[in-house]
Design a protein around this motif. Structure first.
Motif, PDB file in Angstrom:
ATOM      1  N   PHE A 110      15.526  35.650  13.846  1.00 44.26           N
ATOM      2  CA  PHE A 110      15.709  36.779  13.044  1.00 44.26           C
ATOM      3  C   PHE A 110      15.091  37.791  13.501  1.00 44.26           C
ATOM      4  O   PHE A 110      13.845  37.693  13.461  1.00 44.26           O
ATOM      5  CB  PHE A 110      15.902  36.603  11.614  1.00 44.26           C
ATOM      6  CG  PHE A 110      17.196  35.781  11.205  1.00 44.26           C
ATOM      7  CD1 PHE A 110      18.212  36.577  10.814  1.00 44.26           C
ATOM      8  CD2 PHE A 110      17.509  34.559  11.114  1.00 44.26           C
ATOM      9  CE1 PHE A 110      19.477  36.037  10.328  1.00 44.26           C
ATOM     10  CE2 PHE A 110      18.465  33.897  10.525  1.00 44.26           C
ATOM     11  CZ  PHE A 110      19.465  34.654  10.061  1.00 44.26           C
ATOM     12  N   VAL A 111      15.652  39.099  13.528  1.00 46.38           N
ATOM     13  CA  VAL A 111      14.827  40.191  13.777  1.00 46.38           C
ATOM     14  C   VAL A 111      15.287  41.344  12.606  1.00 46.38           C
ATOM     15  O   VAL A 111      16.591  41.620  12.926  1.00 46.38           O
ATOM     16  CB  VAL A 111      14.575  40.780  14.987  1.00 46.38           C
ATOM     17  CG1 VAL A 111      16.136  41.168  15.674  1.00 46.38           C
ATOM     18  CG2 VAL A 111      13.919  42.017  15.418  1.00 46.38           C
ATOM     19  N   MET A 112      14.529  42.224  12.193  1.00 42.86           N
ATOM     20  CA  MET A 112      15.186  43.204  11.137  1.00 42.86           C
ATOM     21  C   MET A 112      15.644  44.487  12.423  1.00 42.86           C
ATOM     22  O   MET A 112      14.693  44.708  13.069  1.00 42.86           O
ATOM     23  CB  MET A 112      14.361  43.805  10.341  1.00 42.86           C
ATOM     24  CG  MET A 112      13.688  42.598   9.376  1.00 42.86           C
ATOM     25  SD  MET A 112      14.947  41.676   8.473  1.00 42.86           S
ATOM     26  CE  MET A 112      15.590  42.833   7.333  1.00 42.86           C
ATOM     27  N   VAL A 113      16.748  45.029  11.929  1.00 42.05           N
ATOM     28  CA  VAL A 113      17.412  46.125  12.625  1.00 42.05           C
ATOM     29  C   VAL A 113      17.545  47.335  11.917  1.00 42.05           C
ATOM     30  O   VAL A 113      18.145  47.276  10.718  1.00 42.05           O
ATOM     31  CB  VAL A 113      18.669  45.769  13.443  1.00 42.05           C
ATOM     32  CG1 VAL A 113      19.026  46.826  14.315  1.00 42.05           C
ATOM     33  CG2 VAL A 113      18.384  44.491  14.342  1.00 42.05           C
ATOM     34  N   ASN A 114      17.040  48.363  12.318  1.00 42.37           N
ATOM     35  CA  ASN A 114      17.122  49.763  11.528  1.00 42.37           C
ATOM     36  C   ASN A 114      18.378  50.164  12.315  1.00 42.37           C
ATOM     37  O   ASN A 114      18.422  50.882  13.402  1.00 42.37           O
ATOM     38  CB  ASN A 114      16.082  50.630  11.815  1.00 42.37           C
ATOM     39  CG  ASN A 114      16.151  52.243  11.102  1.00 42.37           C
ATOM     40  OD1 ASN A 114      17.145  52.295  10.617  1.00 42.37           O
ATOM     41  ND2 ASN A 114      15.179  53.048  11.603  1.00 42.37           N
ATOM     42  N   ARG A 115      19.492  50.273  11.499  1.00 40.84           N
ATOM     43  CA  ARG A 115      20.880  50.607  11.949  1.00 40.84           C
ATOM     44  C   ARG A 115      20.988  52.238  11.815  1.00 40.84           C
ATOM     45  O   ARG A 115      22.068  52.676  12.373  1.00 40.84           O
ATOM     46  CB  ARG A 115      21.877  50.094  11.342  1.00 40.84           C
ATOM     47  CG  ARG A 115      21.912  48.388  11.575  1.00 40.84           C
ATOM     48  CD  ARG A 115      22.593  47.673  10.614  1.00 40.84           C
ATOM     49  NE  ARG A 115      23.923  47.875  11.163  1.00 40.84           N
ATOM     50  CZ  ARG A 115      25.124  47.203  10.489  1.00 40.84           C
ATOM     51  NH1 ARG A 115      24.857  46.409   9.473  1.00 40.84           N
ATOM     52  NH2 ARG A 115      26.296  47.399  11.023  1.00 40.84           N
ATOM     53  N   GLY A 116      20.281  52.981  11.365  1.00 43.86           N
ATOM     54  CA  GLY A 116      20.279  54.254  11.009  1.00 43.86           C
ATOM     55  C   GLY A 116      20.338  54.852   9.609  1.00 43.86           C
ATOM     56  O   GLY A 116      19.881  54.047   8.820  1.00 43.86           O
ATOM     57  N   TRP A 117      20.661  56.084   9.576  1.00 48.39           N
ATOM     58  CA  TRP A 117      20.519  56.939   8.270  1.00 48.39           C
ATOM     59  C   TRP A 117      22.030  56.916   7.586  1.00 48.39           C
ATOM     60  O   TRP A 117      22.992  57.252   8.268  1.00 48.39           O
ATOM     61  CB  TRP A 117      20.126  58.163   8.377  1.00 48.39           C
ATOM     62  CG  TRP A 117      19.527  58.982   7.406  1.00 48.39           C
ATOM     63  CD1 TRP A 117      18.592  58.807   6.408  1.00 48.39           C
ATOM     64  CD2 TRP A 117      20.621  59.863   6.556  1.00 48.39           C
ATOM     65  NE1 TRP A 117      18.585  59.776   5.375  1.00 48.39           N
ATOM     66  CE2 TRP A 117      19.640  60.575   5.619  1.00 48.39           C
ATOM     67  CE3 TRP A 117      21.760  60.510   6.980  1.00 48.39           C
ATOM     68  CZ2 TRP A 117      20.242  61.509   4.893  1.00 48.39           C
ATOM     69  CZ3 TRP A 117      22.156  61.494   6.020  1.00 48.39           C
ATOM     70  CH2 TRP A 117      21.453  61.922   5.000  1.00 48.39           C
ATOM     71  N   VAL A 118      21.944  56.661   6.253  1.00 53.02           N
ATOM     72  CA  VAL A 118      23.336  56.721   5.505  1.00 53.02           C
ATOM     73  C   VAL A 118      23.094  57.717   4.492  1.00 53.02           C
ATOM     74  O   VAL A 118      21.923  57.812   3.764  1.00 53.02           O
ATOM     75  CB  VAL A 118      23.885  55.728   4.780  1.00 53.02           C
ATOM     76  CG1 VAL A 118      24.442  54.711   6.133  1.00 53.02           C
ATOM     77  CG2 VAL A 118      22.691  54.919   4.096  1.00 53.02           C
ATOM     78  N   PRO A 119      23.962  58.563   3.920  1.00 55.30           N
ATOM     79  CA  PRO A 119      23.762  59.699   2.742  1.00 55.30           C
ATOM     80  C   PRO A 119      23.339  58.526   1.452  1.00 55.30           C
ATOM     81  O   PRO A 119      23.612  57.646   1.459  1.00 55.30           O
ATOM     82  CB  PRO A 119      25.336  60.203   2.471  1.00 55.30           C
ATOM     83  CG  PRO A 119      25.807  60.001   3.905  1.00 55.30           C
ATOM     84  CD  PRO A 119      25.382  58.648   4.367  1.00 55.30           C
ATOM     85  N   ILE A 120      23.166  59.487   0.594  1.00 50.19           N
ATOM     86  CA  ILE A 120      22.403  58.971  -0.543  1.00 50.19           C
ATOM     87  C   ILE A 120      23.305  58.381  -1.563  1.00 50.19           C
ATOM     88  O   ILE A 120      22.879  57.301  -2.238  1.00 50.19           O
ATOM     89  CB  ILE A 120      21.486  60.270  -1.508  1.00 50.19           C
ATOM     90  CG1 ILE A 120      20.766  59.505  -2.497  1.00 50.19           C
ATOM     91  CG2 ILE A 120      22.800  60.978  -2.119  1.00 50.19           C
ATOM     92  CD1 ILE A 120      19.828  60.446  -2.977  1.00 50.19           C
TER      93      ILE A 120
END
Length: 340
Positions: free
Chosen positions: A113-123
């Protein structure tokens, strides 16, 4: 202002500016290493994770292409944070702030497993899990991850309070993490999915890493979803990832500036020291003169007292002599009266 007070101010300025200069030296070396790591973006994408014993500087920003499965239910949020772009917010949704979405990704054929930063989402994605699902999907999803390897974030501790507990887990249950900590996030995910008693076995089978994968807009987009006419999660481009606000040459200028302030402060402190020495010398001279004047005054007072005592003594002696003469004259007059 008194020289001793000014000396303390110059000493404080020298200490602060010297530490600022040393800090700028470290920042300069960090920026040089960062620019050197940016060169990894030019290398071809790798299809496997680097060994754990490899230094992060060797593979940070290295492109990767991984086949596997996202576990959307295991996603966590990092933030709240503003839109991670030096260009600023672009619309109403972005202006309110938001979160980074980090999802566990199982690499096909390895069980790693590797943690993936998929991006930014609104609050609003952080208000409820169902709202988050509309931005990233739900359940397990097969995907191809194209991104770059990044080092973990770290929240510094305190000299008085010790290590920062926010590095170890989220603020509270079902709340966001304050820093992107892939190793701690993966361990927390293993405990939630397979239970805390099986944590060691899960780590041995699936691995833990101090780095994560950040998906970029340039490399990927097939897992994004359209919400209100926009593709989410929002991802940075290569230009935004490699943007450096202050180059090493700027930090070099800061080094010269702060050390110049240090030298000036030390010079001012030396001048205050010399002036203080002069004041001490003047005070010693004035004290010596005062002692001489006081000694002279005491001598004059003693002489005056002796003169007064001498006058009093002379007066006393003069009075006794006059009385003796008067007594003798009185005796002579009586003798003359008794003669026939």
């Amino acid at each position: 202002m008194r020289p001793d007070y000014m000396g303390v101010m110059f000493l404080t300025s020298a200490v602060v500016s010297f530490n600022a200069g040393i800090w700028q030296i470290f920042r300069r070396s960090e920026k040089k290493q960062l620019l050197e790591n940016h060169k990894n973006l030019l290398k071809p994408a790798v299809e496997e994770l680097p060994p754990d014993e490899t230094a992060v500087d060797k593979f940070e920003f290295l492109p990767v292409k991984l086949e596997g499965v996202f576990d959307n239910e295991g996603s966590v949020l990092v933030g709240p944070r503003s839109l991670p772009s030096y260009k600023g917010t672009a619309g109403h949704d972005e202006s309110k702030g938001g979160f980074l979405v980090v999802t566990p990704f199982e690499i096909a054929g390895t069980k790693q497993f590797v943690m993936v930063n998929r991006g930014w989402v609104p609050i609003d994605a952080g208000r409820h899990r169902t709202l988050l699902m509309q931005y990233i999907g739900e359940g397990f999803a097969t995907a191809t991850v194209r991104g770059i390897l990044r080092r973990e974030e770290f929240l510094s501790g305190s000299l008085f309070w010790g290590k920062n507990a926010l590095n170890e887990g989220p603020v509270a249950a079902d709340l966001s993490w304050m820093a992107l900590r892939p190793m701690n996030m993966a361990l927390d995910y293993y405990k939630r999915r397979w239970g805390a008693p099986n944590a060691e076995a899960s780590v041995a089978q699936h691995g833990l890493h101090h780095y994560y994968v950040e998906m970029l807009e340039d490399y990927s987009g097939d897992d994004q979803r359209i919400v209100r006419g926009h593709a989410w999660p929002w991802r940075r481009s290569t230009d935004e990832v490699t943007y450096v606000h202050l180059l090493p040459i700027v930090h070099t200028m800061y080094v010269f500036f702060w050390f110049s302030v240090t030298v000036g402060s030390l010079y001012g402190m030396s001048r205050c020291y010399q002036r203080q020495k002069e004041l001490f010398a003047i005070r010693r001279h004035m004290t010596a003169q005062s002692m001489l004047l006081e000694k002279k005054r005491q001598e004059e007072a003693q002489a005056y007292l002796q003169a007064v005592q001498e006058v009093e003594r002379m007066k006393h002696l003069g009075g006794a002599a006059s009385a003796a003469r008067l007594g003798a004259q009185h005796t002579d007059s009586k003798e003359q009266e008794t003669k026939p």
